[in-house]
Design a protein around this motif. Sequence first.
Motif, PDB file in Angstrom:
ATOM      1  N   SER A   1       0.820  -1.210   0.000  1.00  0.00           N
ATOM      2  CA  SER A   1       0.000   0.000   0.000  1.00  0.00           C
ATOM      3  C   SER A   1       0.857   1.265   0.000  1.00  0.00           C
ATOM      4  N   PHE A   2       2.103   1.135   0.421  1.00  0.00           N
ATOM      5  CA  PHE A   2       2.980   2.302   0.421  1.00  0.00           C
ATOM      6  C   PHE A   2       3.388   2.702  -0.997  1.00  0.00           C
ATOM      7  N   ASP A   3       3.234   1.795  -1.948  1.00  0.00           N
ATOM      8  CA  ASP A   3       3.543   2.158  -3.333  1.00  0.00           C
ATOM      9  C   ASP A   3       2.537   3.151  -3.902  1.00  0.00           C
ATOM     10  N   ARG A   4       1.391   3.279  -3.259  1.00  0.00           N
ATOM     11  CA  ARG A   4       0.344   4.175  -3.762  1.00  0.00           C
ATOM     12  C   ARG A   4       0.329   5.524  -3.044  1.00  0.00           C
ATOM     13  N   ILE A   5       1.311   5.771  -2.231  1.00  0.00           N
ATOM     14  CA  ILE A   5       1.370   7.047  -1.507  1.00  0.00           C
ATOM     15  C   ILE A   5       1.760   8.155  -2.474  1.00  0.00           C
ATOM     16  N   THR A   6       1.092   9.272  -2.358  1.00  0.00           N
ATOM     17  CA  THR A   6       1.404  10.470  -3.140  1.00  0.00           C
ATOM     18  C   THR A   6       1.508  11.655  -2.179  1.00  0.00           C
ATOM     19  N   PRO A   7       2.052  12.770  -2.631  1.00  0.00           N
ATOM     20  CA  PRO A   7       2.106  13.941  -1.743  1.00  0.00           C
ATOM     21  C   PRO A   7       0.749  14.398  -1.244  1.00  0.00           C
ATOM     22  N   LYS A   8      -0.331  14.066  -1.964  1.00  0.00           N
ATOM     23  CA  LYS A   8      -1.652  14.484  -1.519  1.00  0.00           C
ATOM     24  C   LYS A   8      -2.181  13.609  -0.385  1.00  0.00           C
ATOM     25  N   ASN A   9      -1.743  12.348  -0.313  1.00  0.00           N
ATOM     26  CA  ASN A   9      -2.155  11.473   0.787  1.00  0.00           C
ATOM     27  C   ASN A   9      -0.927  10.957   1.526  1.00  0.00           C
ATOM     28  N   GLU A  10      -0.086  11.874   1.947  1.00  0.00           N
ATOM     29  CA  GLU A  10       1.158  11.545   2.642  1.00  0.00           C
ATOM     30  C   GLU A  10       0.868  10.830   3.955  1.00  0.00           C
ATOM     31  N   ARG A  11       1.881  10.120   4.451  1.00  0.00           N
ATOM     32  CA  ARG A  11       1.758   9.416   5.726  1.00  0.00           C
ATOM     33  C   ARG A  11       2.841   9.899   6.687  1.00  0.00           C
ATOM     34  N   ARG A  12       2.449  10.016   7.921  1.00  0.00           N
ATOM     35  CA  ARG A  12       3.386  10.476   8.937  1.00  0.00           C
ATOM     36  C   ARG A  12       4.419   9.382   9.214  1.00  0.00           C
ATOM     37  N   LEU A  13       5.669   9.768   9.344  1.00  0.00           N
ATOM     38  CA  LEU A  13       6.733   8.816   9.653  1.00  0.00           C
ATOM     39  C   LEU A  13       6.671   8.457  11.135  1.00  0.00           C
ATOM     40  N   GLU A  14       6.515   7.164  11.400  1.00  0.00           N
ATOM     41  CA  GLU A  14       6.407   6.703  12.786  1.00  0.00           C
ATOM     42  C   GLU A  14       7.796   6.502  13.390  1.00  0.00           C
TER      43      GLU A  14
END
Length: 568
Positions: free
Chosen positions: A206-219
């Motif tokens: 699922s991380f392959d579908r990350i874009t700047p518009k749906n960014e994820r916080r780095l844990e």
Amino acid sequence: MMGGGEFEIGQVPFNPDGWGPPDSSNLNLNLPVNVPFAPFSRSDKLGRIADWTRTNYNNPNQNRSKNPSDSVFDFSNDDSFPSSGAADDDSSFRLVDGKPPPKPKFGPKWRFQQQRQLPQRRDEEVEAKKREAEKERARRDRHYNNNRSNANNMMRREPLKSSVDIQPEWNMLDQIPFSTFSKLSFSVPEPEDLLLCGALEFYDRSFDRITPKNERRLERFKNRNFFKVTTTDDPVIRRLANEDKATVFATDTILSTLMCAPRSVYSWDIVVQRVGNKLFFDKRDGSQLDLLSVHETSQEPLPEAKDDINSSYSLGVEAAYINQNFSQQVLIRDGKKVAFDEPNPFASEGEEVASVAYRYRRWKLDNDMYLVARCEVQSVVEINNQRSFLTLNALNEFDSKYSGVDWRQKLETQRGAVLATELKNNANKMAKWTAQALLASADMMKLGYVSRVHPRDHFNHVILAVVGYKPREFASQINLNTSNMWGIVKSIVDLCMKLNEGKYVLVKDPSKPQVRIYEVPADAFENDYVEEPLPEDEQVQPPTEDAEGAEPNAATNDVEEKEVVAQA
């Protein structure tokens, strides 16, 4: 003769008494009636015989003639020419076309007139792009002019600090310029796996579908331990050395540093120990090899101040922190793991360790010379019932002013431009990652794009994108030649095998593209994290295992705490 009739010239009188026609009183001629004759002398200047262009005959107050020589031929006041029908002729005259004459289409005046005739409102998108490019150009010029004078001096001074303090008792044996490395070439056969240790978790696609518009916080993964163990402290390598499995021993981090040495700018050092007929390549405790360089090959200088969050040392600590957390966040943490022959050789029983597998591989360098290296992979993915190994690394954006490319704006539309900028600014780091993936025979290398939440906040980050590359294809894309990589390693191994038993150190010159070989005492680099600090770290404790109060080469428990210590 024309048309059957005759053209009669008429009688031309001859004046035997002088110049001009004879006296009309003596002649009996049929002359035209009311045709005036103006006498003139030879001294008079002839002007116009008949002036049909005069327009001032209607204005009695205007001077009839500006040229005195024309007064002789001025018949405007002569009554012999009737003008009674002039008004009637003018009233009956009418212009066919009343349009003004066209203006000339050539010449300087036409060019400016045409410019005014262009539409006032142009395409908004084109205008916006032009304004944006103009602002960007002005910003770069301003940044260049403001910082270049001082920054150039900082760039000159910063490389002058060696990664290790050169002691006066050290004996320099040789220095090798990087220009000789570019000509080397050596082909090695496919390696063989001697042992696999550790356990791997599966990669989360699922991380392959990350874009700047749906960014994820780095844990942050505070409870997982990471290990940075040198060659001679590795129990598996010691066991393989006792079994005479090879002659030369190293790790993938050390080998990649040697393979990509011509691309390096910062100083680095590698300890070489010749024991009997065996050769061990080690890193010092707290070596700069444990950190990741940032903007090493960039033309934009970084701040030199130790307490600046954008200094080279602070960015190196931040990059190591980002990479460790990124490599664990992109995994499926559901407890399912792929276990190998032996558990993690550096973990204690019941200790939670990061997802990593160590592949101890052997290459044949010569008929009686083999090299064993410990290589790392961080994850595994299953595609069509086949398992593929992955390496996980992260590029970090700290301030777009230094790179000139804003990831949040360009990653989706111009990902190639972002990658090209990173290859220019971090050529050595990305080449080392590629070399490590090739050494481990990883099927895919995942590159994450991690950026700060705010340019002045170096603790909180977001993942903007994750891109996968095949190591061999990526190596050809960045002009990383496998034969040249092994040629460099083979030449250094051959050189070190000619040395006597003892301890040596390879040091990359801080100001020149060359590497030097020093002979050092046998007890050199003992507790060097205090006696020989890292560059720019005379007053800051380096983020090593020893700095945390553990034994040398113990697990690195909390990278975030080390970053806080470095910035304290």
